[in-house]
Scaffold this active site. Structure first.
Site, PDB file in Angstrom:
ATOM      1  N   ASP A 137      97.427   3.859   1.599  1.00  0.00           N
ATOM      2  CA  ASP A 137      96.069   3.950   1.594  1.00  0.00           C
ATOM      3  C   ASP A 137      95.446   4.031   3.031  1.00  0.00           C
ATOM      4  OD1 ASP A 137      96.390   1.200   1.431  1.00  0.00           O
ATOM      5  OD2 ASP A 137      94.019   1.254   1.364  1.00  0.00           O
ATOM      6  N   ASP A 187      96.846   4.309  11.338  1.00  0.00           N
ATOM      7  CA  ASP A 187      96.539   3.211  10.294  1.00  0.00           C
ATOM      8  C   ASP A 187      96.322   3.669   9.076  1.00  0.00           C
ATOM      9  OD1 ASP A 187      95.787   0.662   9.255  1.00  0.00           O
ATOM     10  OD2 ASP A 187      93.646   0.730   9.734  1.00  0.00           O
ATOM     11  N   GLU A 203      95.446  -1.853   0.577  1.00  0.00           N
ATOM     12  CA  GLU A 203      95.455  -2.516   1.733  1.00  0.00           C
ATOM     13  C   GLU A 203      94.008  -2.689   2.301  1.00  0.00           C
ATOM     14  OE1 GLU A 203      95.683  -4.237   5.912  1.00  0.00           O
ATOM     15  OE2 GLU A 203      95.075  -2.394   5.344  1.00  0.00           O
ATOM     16  N   GLU A 230     102.005  -2.091  10.528  1.00  0.00           N
ATOM     17  CA  GLU A 230     100.742  -1.757  11.138  1.00  0.00           C
ATOM     18  C   GLU A 230     100.985  -1.247  12.412  1.00  0.00           C
ATOM     19  OE1 GLU A 230      97.853  -1.752   9.833  1.00  0.00           O
ATOM     20  OE2 GLU A 230      97.969  -2.805   7.764  1.00  0.00           O
TER      21      GLU A 230
END
Length: 343
Positions: free
Chosen positions: A64, A90, A115, A139
């Site tokens: 997501d 991201d 997340e 990340e």
């Protein structure tokens, strides 16, 4: 060297809008990538993409993104072509680098959902599967960076009610109670401006409402708040200190995710340092002031873990989010080397 496969998968996934709660189409495209490589893969009941394999290391990142319409395009930048689009940094960039490396090296992979909101994918994962030997969470850290620490977070909603009355009266109403409580909380967690942010509590109101009730007989106020928790404190200690300043009203604490700080001397961290140096980089060890799914994994699993992925985290959620494609190439190569070492 140019990693055409990784670049094409990145452009495919970034071109599919996938804000939290709307990840299905992107999840299906990611699962199809594993199917094309004859890997076992399925989408579980909460929407995670699961590709089980060698559990010497679990590669995982989130599918997501936050909302935001950034036209997907490739532009020439200082270090070559850059892919622009929501999620490129991201965390679709890290997600793609991990997925491609997992396919090539035969390690377990999970693309999790939610997340950016309540981490429902990671929460389901730690309850639904056995602990792996090691975890790499995706990340943005920069291809030569390695994130070892994240602050935790406590979240809640302050609620207060007071009798209605003329505004000339000196008695505080519920709106004033909310403002006074939050001012006291901010003062409680004031830190020296020279102290590292990572070692401090950051208190932020994220939403506030207040005013007369529909019947006009009372005044109500609600305030949603977040407090970031450094490794030197517990979530419970931060909640208690905030509650100590309550006069009128109460706080419904809804979530608590503990901070985490991983050792730089684990086999996983060592494998990354070697792999980054082999790609010509100078490894950087990072601590992030936010919170990630690694906090949840660290709270549930007693195994070494790090967070890693291409991209500049300063571009997280930004209107100019973009990823240099050479950085994706390098990060994918690093992740392949790490998987080979750990397996």
């Amino acid at each position: 060297m140019t990693d055409t496969e990784a670049r094409e998968l990145l452009e495919t996934l970034v071109s599919i809008p996938s804000p939290s709660g709307e990840e299905q189409e992107a999840a299906e495209a990611l699962a199809a990538f594993f199917e094309r490589h004859d890997r076992e893969v399925y989408i579980d009941e909460v929407g995670n993409v699961r590709a089980p394999a060698d559990d010497s290391v679990l590669y995982t990142s989130h599918i997501d993104t936050v909302p935001g319409d950034i036209p997907v395009r490739i532009e020439e930048g200082e270090d070559g072509p850059e892919l622009w689009g929501r999620g490129s940094v991201d965390a679709t960039g890290p997600l793609v680098a991990l997925a491609v490396a997992a396919v090539r090296e035969g390690v377990s992979f999970v693309g999790v959902v939610g997340e950016e909101t309540e981490s429902r994918g990671a929460r389901f994962l730690v309850e639904d599967r056995a602990e792996p030997d090691a975890v790499v969470n995706g990340e943005p850290s920069g291809w030569d960076g390695l994130t070892l620490g994240y602050r935790g977070i406590v979240q809640g909603t302050y609620v207060a009610t007071s009798e209605s009355g003329h505004s000339s009266r000196p008695d505080a109403n519920a709106i004033q109670d909310a403002i006074r409580w939050w001012s006291s909380v901010e003062k409680e967690f004031e830190s020296d401006p020279y102290d590292p942010v990572f070692e401090s509590v950051t208190a932020k109101p994220v939403d506030i409402e207040g005013g007369p009730t529909e019947d006009g007989l009372a005044v109500e106020s609600t305030m949603r708040v977040q407090l970031r928790v450094p490794p030197s404190l517990t979530c419970e200690a931060v909640r208690t200190r905030a509650d100590d300043h309550l006069d009128n009203g109460h706080v419904n604490w809804t979530d608590a995710v503990p901070p985490t700080m991983q050792s730089p001397r684990t086999p996983v961290a060592r494998a990354f340092r070697v792999a980054i140096r082999n790609q010509g980089g100078d490894p950087r060890l990072l601590r992030k002031t936010g919170t990630s799914d690694m906090n949840l994994f660290a709270g549930a699993w007693d195994c070494p873990m790090v967070t890693y992925g291409p991209g500049d985290s300063e571009l997280d959620h930004a209107p100019n989010e973009h990823l240099p494609l050479r950085e994706l190439d390098r990060a994918t190569a690093v992740l392949e080397s790490v998987a080979e070492t750990l397996t």
